[in-house]
Design a protein around this motif. Structure first.
Motif, mmCIF file in Angstrom:
data_model
loop_
_atom_site.group_PDB
_atom_site.id
_atom_site.type_symbol
_atom_site.label_atom_id
_atom_site.label_comp_id
_atom_site.label_asym_id
_atom_site.label_seq_id
_atom_site.Cartn_x
_atom_site.Cartn_y
_atom_site.Cartn_z
ATOM 1 N N PHE A 271 0.803 -1.218 0.000
ATOM 2 C CA PHE A 271 0.000 0.000 0.000
ATOM 3 C C PHE A 271 0.843 1.277 0.000
ATOM 4 O O PHE A 271 0.311 2.371 0.145
ATOM 5 C CB PHE A 271 -0.952 -0.010 1.203
ATOM 6 C CG PHE A 271 -1.886 -1.190 1.198
ATOM 7 C CD1 PHE A 271 -2.895 -1.289 0.256
ATOM 8 C CD2 PHE A 271 -1.733 -2.220 2.117
ATOM 9 C CE1 PHE A 271 -3.753 -2.388 0.234
ATOM 10 C CE2 PHE A 271 -2.580 -3.318 2.109
ATOM 11 C CZ PHE A 271 -3.593 -3.397 1.162
ATOM 12 N N HIS A 272 2.162 1.113 -0.153
ATOM 13 C CA HIS A 272 3.073 2.245 -0.304
ATOM 14 C C HIS A 272 2.967 3.230 0.864
ATOM 15 O O HIS A 272 2.953 4.446 0.670
ATOM 16 C CB HIS A 272 2.819 2.947 -1.638
ATOM 17 C CG HIS A 272 2.847 2.003 -2.812
ATOM 18 N ND1 HIS A 272 4.001 1.383 -3.235
ATOM 19 C CD2 HIS A 272 1.844 1.544 -3.611
ATOM 20 C CE1 HIS A 272 3.715 0.589 -4.261
ATOM 21 N NE2 HIS A 272 2.430 0.666 -4.511
ATOM 22 N N VAL A 273 2.901 2.671 2.061
ATOM 23 C CA VAL A 273 2.893 3.472 3.281
ATOM 24 C C VAL A 273 4.340 3.605 3.751
ATOM 25 O O VAL A 273 5.057 2.599 3.838
ATOM 26 C CB VAL A 273 2.052 2.800 4.385
ATOM 27 C CG1 VAL A 273 2.060 3.646 5.656
ATOM 28 C CG2 VAL A 273 0.627 2.569 3.898
ATOM 29 N N PRO A 335 -2.175 8.888 10.843
ATOM 30 C CA PRO A 335 -3.435 8.418 10.250
ATOM 31 C C PRO A 335 -3.539 6.903 10.365
ATOM 32 O O PRO A 335 -2.533 6.194 10.319
ATOM 33 C CB PRO A 335 -3.315 8.848 8.787
ATOM 34 C CG PRO A 335 -1.845 8.827 8.516
ATOM 35 C CD PRO A 335 -1.186 9.253 9.810
ATOM 36 N N ASP A 336 -4.748 6.413 10.535
ATOM 37 C CA ASP A 336 -4.954 4.967 10.502
ATOM 38 C C ASP A 336 -5.007 4.505 9.047
ATOM 39 O O ASP A 336 -5.005 5.338 8.128
ATOM 40 C CB ASP A 336 -6.230 4.592 11.253
ATOM 41 C CG ASP A 336 -7.447 5.337 10.725
ATOM 42 O OD1 ASP A 336 -7.702 5.258 9.505
ATOM 43 O OD2 ASP A 336 -8.135 5.985 11.520
ATOM 44 N N TYR A 340 -5.538 6.975 5.877
ATOM 45 C CA TYR A 340 -4.426 7.129 4.939
ATOM 46 C C TYR A 340 -4.889 6.976 3.500
ATOM 47 O O TYR A 340 -4.248 7.475 2.573
ATOM 48 C CB TYR A 340 -3.337 6.102 5.256
ATOM 49 C CG TYR A 340 -2.086 6.270 4.428
ATOM 50 C CD1 TYR A 340 -1.165 7.271 4.725
ATOM 51 C CD2 TYR A 340 -1.824 5.436 3.345
ATOM 52 C CE1 TYR A 340 -0.018 7.436 3.961
ATOM 53 C CE2 TYR A 340 -0.679 5.597 2.578
ATOM 54 C CZ TYR A 340 0.223 6.594 2.894
ATOM 55 O OH TYR A 340 1.358 6.755 2.132
ATOM 56 N N GLY A 341 -6.014 6.306 3.319
ATOM 57 C CA GLY A 341 -6.561 6.152 1.976
ATOM 58 C C GLY A 341 -6.539 4.735 1.439
ATOM 59 O O GLY A 341 -6.840 4.508 0.262
ATOM 60 N N TRP A 384 -7.605 -2.458 11.495
ATOM 61 C CA TRP A 384 -8.595 -1.792 10.625
ATOM 62 C C TRP A 384 -9.860 -1.463 11.405
ATOM 63 O O TRP A 384 -10.418 -0.364 11.262
ATOM 64 C CB TRP A 384 -8.947 -2.673 9.423
ATOM 65 C CG TRP A 384 -9.826 -1.951 8.452
ATOM 66 C CD1 TRP A 384 -11.194 -1.878 8.448
ATOM 67 C CD2 TRP A 384 -9.387 -1.111 7.366
ATOM 68 N NE1 TRP A 384 -11.631 -1.078 7.428
ATOM 69 C CE2 TRP A 384 -10.549 -0.597 6.746
ATOM 70 C CE3 TRP A 384 -8.139 -0.784 6.865
ATOM 71 C CZ2 TRP A 384 -10.485 0.246 5.645
ATOM 72 C CZ3 TRP A 384 -8.068 0.047 5.762
ATOM 73 C CH2 TRP A 384 -9.223 0.558 5.162
ATOM 74 N N ALA A 385 -10.333 -2.383 12.241
ATOM 75 C CA ALA A 385 -11.570 -2.164 12.994
ATOM 76 C C ALA A 385 -11.436 -1.008 13.968
ATOM 77 O O ALA A 385 -12.350 -0.184 14.104
ATOM 78 C CB ALA A 385 -11.955 -3.449 13.733
#
Length: 389
Positions: A271-273, A335-336, A340-341, A384-385
């Motif tokens: 995810f390129h984080v 950001p979570d 973050y998108g 995620w939750a």
């Protein structure tokens, strides 16, 4: 237990350390360096300032200035092509972890050939061309570690490479190079350092030497990271963060990281984080899942960082540690994954692959609570939750 400690031959720490490159080359008997850095540092004049003393000393130094964030096998190959076109006896890596890892990877391929995939864990990298590391971020600790992380362009796997051959021969750690770091980079690299120190302290491979480094780093980061983000020109905070980053690097290089880093690499690759940010996203939940399996150590971390009082019971200190890490993320605007998108379905579809890659890295086996594949999947789901609750 006997601990084995790996460190650079030369370690210079403090204001102006980066300007001692000529002396470091002479001490090591090196004379034909290739500078490895990124376009931003070239544009901002960092590379020119670093090279000026070499020019004055009559030392020729060419440059590869195209390092990319989260280095890939393609970017490593591009740098390797430049190295092979000249007669260089070492690499000087200027930048964050991406530039330093690029130089490390190139040093191995230049000496041994093959493909980067040949050197991923469990392979052991025994030797490489000499690398002199000059970090410009207070975070990765790559200047003192025996690790490099390179993304396979074809598979998007973040490959962890380990071995004594990846330890730089010299590290010039100059906090003045970090004074222009923006807020987000300061926060993310600082939280990366915090993960290094915390994970090293609770790692199954921890030892008294790394414990002292890890605790000192944790204390400094907790006490200075908010100031460094809010007051970028604060020299005291910047110096403390830079020293802590190196100490955290020494700690995890010799005690290893754990589950946070193991789970972080697949997030970054898929995810390129940015690496430090993906660590920060995981830090509170993975810690909460692990604390009961090393309660005394985690409680000591909480007290060391000022998140718990000395008189608090271990149980209370553990609660305060998890709460304190969540608050630190909030204060620094972490950001979570959702914010973050990252797409929810893409996250869900990647759970099995991320868990497989996390386990394959070997890092989760060092965690106080060693996870199974399905438990890592559940942890990704929990991250995620929590983010969307």
């Amino acid at each position: 237990m006997t601990a084995t400690i790996h460190l650079p031959r030369i370690l210079r720490v403090g204001a102006g350390a980066s300007q001692t490159l000529v002396d470091a080359l002479a001490e090591l008997g090196l004379a034909r360096p290739l500078l490895v850095t990124d376009p931003f540092l070239v544009q901002q004049g960092f590379s020119e300032r670093l090279l000026a003393p070499l020019v004055e000393a009559g030392i020729s130094c060419d440059m590869f200035g195209d390092c990319v964030p989260d280095p890939t096998t393609d970017s490593v190959d591009a740098c390797l092509k430049v190295l092979r076109a000249g007669d260089y006896d070492c690499l000087v890596a200027l930048g964050g972890g991406s530039s330093l890892d690029t130089a490390k990877a190139v040093s191995v391929l230049a000496l041994h050939g093959g493909a980067m995939r040949d050197y991923k864990v469990p392979a052991v990298v025994a030797s490489g061309l000499p690398v002199i590391a000059i970090p410009t971020t207070a975070g990765t600790g790559a200047e003192v570690t025996r690790a490099a992380v390179i993304t396979d362009t074809a598979s998007q796997e973040k490959m962890l490479c380990m071995g004594l051959g990846l330890v730089p021969v010299a590290a010039l750690v100059d906090f003045e190079l970090t004074m222009s770091m923006p807020h987000r980079l300061t926060a993310d690299t600082g939280l990366d350092s915090l993960c290094h120190a915390l994970e090293a302290y609770v790692s199954r491979k921890a030892n008294p030497f790394t414990d002292s480094m890890a605790l000192t780093a944790m204390r400094a980061i907790a006490g200075n990271i908010r100031t460094a983000c809010a007051e970028p020109d604060n020299r005291t905070a910047r110096e403390a963060m830079m020293l802590a980053a190196t100490q955290g690097g020494i700690a995890f290089a010799n005690a290893s990281v754990t589950l946070i880093h193991g789970m972080s690499r697949p997030i970054g690759a898929l995810f390129h984080v940015p690496h430090g940010l993906s660590n920060a996203m995981l830090l509170p939940e993975v810690t909460a899942w692990s604390v009961q399996y090393a309660s005394e150590r985690y409680a000591h971390c909480a007290r060391t960082m000022g998140m718990a009082m000395e008189g608090d019971s271990d149980a209370l200190a553990l609660d305060k540690l998890v709460a304190g890490l969540r608050q630190l993320n909030a204060d620094l605007g972490v950001p979570d994954p959702c914010a973050y998108g990252i797409d929810a379905q893409a996250w869900q579809d990647s759970l099995q692959l991320m868990a497989e890659q996390a386990l394959a890295s070997g890092s989760p086996a060092n965690n106080p609570r060693v996870p199974q594949h399905d438990e890592i999947v559940t942890l990704y789901q929990r991250v995620w939750a929590v983010a969307t609750s």
